[in-house]
Design a protein around this motif. Structure first.
Motif, PDB file in Angstrom:
ATOM      1  N   ASP A  56      46.918  13.237  61.871  1.00 56.89           N
ATOM      2  CA  ASP A  56      46.960  14.863  62.059  1.00 56.89           C
ATOM      3  C   ASP A  56      45.138  15.059  62.192  1.00 56.89           C
ATOM      4  OD1 ASP A  56      49.455  15.426  62.242  1.00 56.89           O
ATOM      5  OD2 ASP A  56      49.661  16.095  60.171  1.00 56.89           O
ATOM      6  N   GLU A  65      42.581  13.261  63.219  1.00 58.02           N
ATOM      7  CA  GLU A  65      41.988  13.045  64.431  1.00 58.02           C
ATOM      8  C   GLU A  65      42.155  14.004  65.392  1.00 58.02           C
ATOM      9  OE1 GLU A  65      42.395   9.109  65.974  1.00 58.02           O
ATOM     10  OE2 GLU A  65      41.836   9.620  67.818  1.00 58.02           O
ATOM     11  N   ALA A  66      43.626  14.455  65.484  1.00 61.11           N
ATOM     12  CA  ALA A  66      44.133  15.539  66.598  1.00 61.11           C
ATOM     13  C   ALA A  66      43.025  16.861  66.371  1.00 61.11           C
ATOM     14  CB  ALA A  66      45.621  15.598  66.725  1.00 61.11           C
ATOM     15  N   LYS A  67      43.402  17.210  64.907  1.00 60.38           N
ATOM     16  CA  LYS A  67      42.719  18.647  64.471  1.00 60.38           C
ATOM     17  C   LYS A  67      41.092  18.287  64.737  1.00 60.38           C
ATOM     18  CE  LYS A  67      43.348  22.371  62.183  1.00 60.38           C
ATOM     19  NZ  LYS A  67      41.881  22.788  61.994  1.00 60.38           N
ATOM     20  N   ARG A  68      40.391  17.370  64.651  1.00 60.75           N
ATOM     21  CA  ARG A  68      39.141  17.407  64.825  1.00 60.75           C
ATOM     22  C   ARG A  68      38.890  17.490  66.377  1.00 60.75           C
ATOM     23  NH1 ARG A  68      38.830  12.663  61.842  1.00 60.75           N
ATOM     24  NH2 ARG A  68      38.435  11.322  63.530  1.00 60.75           N
ATOM     25  N   LEU A  69      39.675  16.901  67.092  1.00 59.33           N
ATOM     26  CA  LEU A  69      39.415  17.155  68.564  1.00 59.33           C
ATOM     27  C   LEU A  69      39.651  18.547  68.930  1.00 59.33           C
ATOM     28  CD1 LEU A  69      38.776  16.473  71.525  1.00 59.33           C
ATOM     29  CD2 LEU A  69      41.130  15.594  71.841  1.00 59.33           C
ATOM     30  N   SER A  70      40.615  19.035  68.667  1.00 59.11           N
ATOM     31  CA  SER A  70      41.299  20.608  68.834  1.00 59.11           C
ATOM     32  C   SER A  70      40.021  21.338  68.379  1.00 59.11           C
ATOM     33  CB  SER A  70      42.250  20.818  68.192  1.00 59.11           C
ATOM     34  OG  SER A  70      42.525  22.323  68.027  1.00 59.11           O
ATOM     35  N   ASP A  71      39.564  21.176  67.345  1.00 59.06           N
ATOM     36  CA  ASP A  71      38.398  21.940  66.498  1.00 59.06           C
ATOM     37  C   ASP A  71      37.153  21.826  67.153  1.00 59.06           C
ATOM     38  OD1 ASP A  71      40.179  22.959  64.712  1.00 59.06           O
ATOM     39  OD2 ASP A  71      39.306  21.738  63.005  1.00 59.06           O
ATOM     40  N   ALA A  72      36.731  20.782  67.605  1.00 53.93           N
ATOM     41  CA  ALA A  72      35.522  20.472  68.441  1.00 53.93           C
ATOM     42  C   ALA A  72      35.587  21.100  69.902  1.00 53.93           C
ATOM     43  CB  ALA A  72      35.346  18.817  68.661  1.00 53.93           C
TER      44      ALA A  72
END
Lengths: 203, 203
Positions: free
Chosen positions: A36, A38-45
């Protein structure tokens, strides 16, 4: 075809440049399998970059403050400006460690086919920096580092005709054989440019 | 190298499979240039997919409910189960319109090199579906549709040895020449498989 949120994610990914349906599907399933975090980090970035990144008021490079890191750096030579098409070109030039001046990002190149005229680019702002430098240091040289293709060459010619009359030297990156390349495999246009641009070895 | 939020975005994108530094940079700048709406949609699609997509309790296909669309579909033949490695394989098989049974997603293939054993896959759950079918309909055939490579073949052999003794027919997708292909350009392994698997034309 999948359905629901997976297909939505694949569709959004497939809109990105250079990412086809197959890659989009692979990336989507990678994200679904990943943590979760890694996916969140991309979304936030994505959201953070869109929120915080803006264009430098002087050179139109990407920046997280009003003035970018190069324009802020007082050690850089303010008498010479390197004109590029896009921000990533700056990164490429910085890697050479051969340039210590300022930059100006046109945000594209002149292209009649795509309907991009000088008015769509940051040309007026470049002229402004030459005619009234924001820090008062006169500009002595403009290096036009647009791409060595039709649009880049057209843009270079246009800028040369516009800026030379102001009394500022306008130069262009040399075209020629890539270092480490093989003469036998050089295309004839590059080889021709290398011949025309030949230099005395006594330099 | 860029700095701050742009570099963060490039770094996150470059973690994705099949996306190198250059593509990550191109995608990042595409997102920065795109409308706020487009970037937001991608960001949201990632979070939504991670939140809402789960694995079907029966077949381990991706699903947005407890049971996936294929397992829910009462028109599908419950006596035959096609075993695949990953959910996208289901999409490929559905495109043929030749299969109307159920699926079972192993979530990978046996690979001693990558340290993936049958215990890491959904093998036990497959055996469970055969031995006590959730809807009471006995399974007559298992089609093993793992990839035609070393890992896929090893997995097929393993499943055949495991399931055949239970009295269920285990079949494998045919290997052979791709339709529309050219015999002259076929690799020898494929051509060999096509020879071994030859059929009587009186069929």
């Amino acid at each position: 075809m999948f359905t629901g949120p997976i297909q939505d994610l694949i569709d959004e990914l497939a809109r990105l440049p250079g990412i086809g349906r197959k890659s989009a599907q692979r990336v989507a399933f990678h994200l679904l399998k990943s943590s979760d975090g890694e996916a969140k980090r991309l979304s936030d970035a994505i959201v953070t970059a869109k929120d915080r990144v803006r264009l430098c008021e002087r050179c139109f490079n990407v920046a997280d403050e009003a003035i970018c890191e190069y324009c802020r750096d007082s050690r850089r030579d303010r008498t010479i400006i390197c004109v590029v098409q896009e921000p990533p070109d700056i990164v490429a030039i910085e890697r050479t460690r051969e340039f210590k001046g300022l930059y100006h990002v046109l945000q594209g190149a002149i292209s009649p086919i795509e309907g991009i005229s000088p008015d769509d680019l940051r040309v007026r702002e470049l002229l402004g920096r030459i005619q009234s430098p924001p820090e008062g240091v006169a500009v002595a040289e403009i290096i036009v580092a647009t791409n060595p293709n039709t649009e880049g060459e057209a843009t270079a010619m246009y800028l040369s005709r516009l800026i030379s009359p102001v009394g500022v030297r306008v130069t262009r990156l040399a075209s020629g054989l890539p270092v480490g390349g093989d003469l036998e495999y050089a295309d004839e246009v590059t080889l021709g440019k290398a011949l025309i641009g030949r230099r005395d070895l006594t330099d």
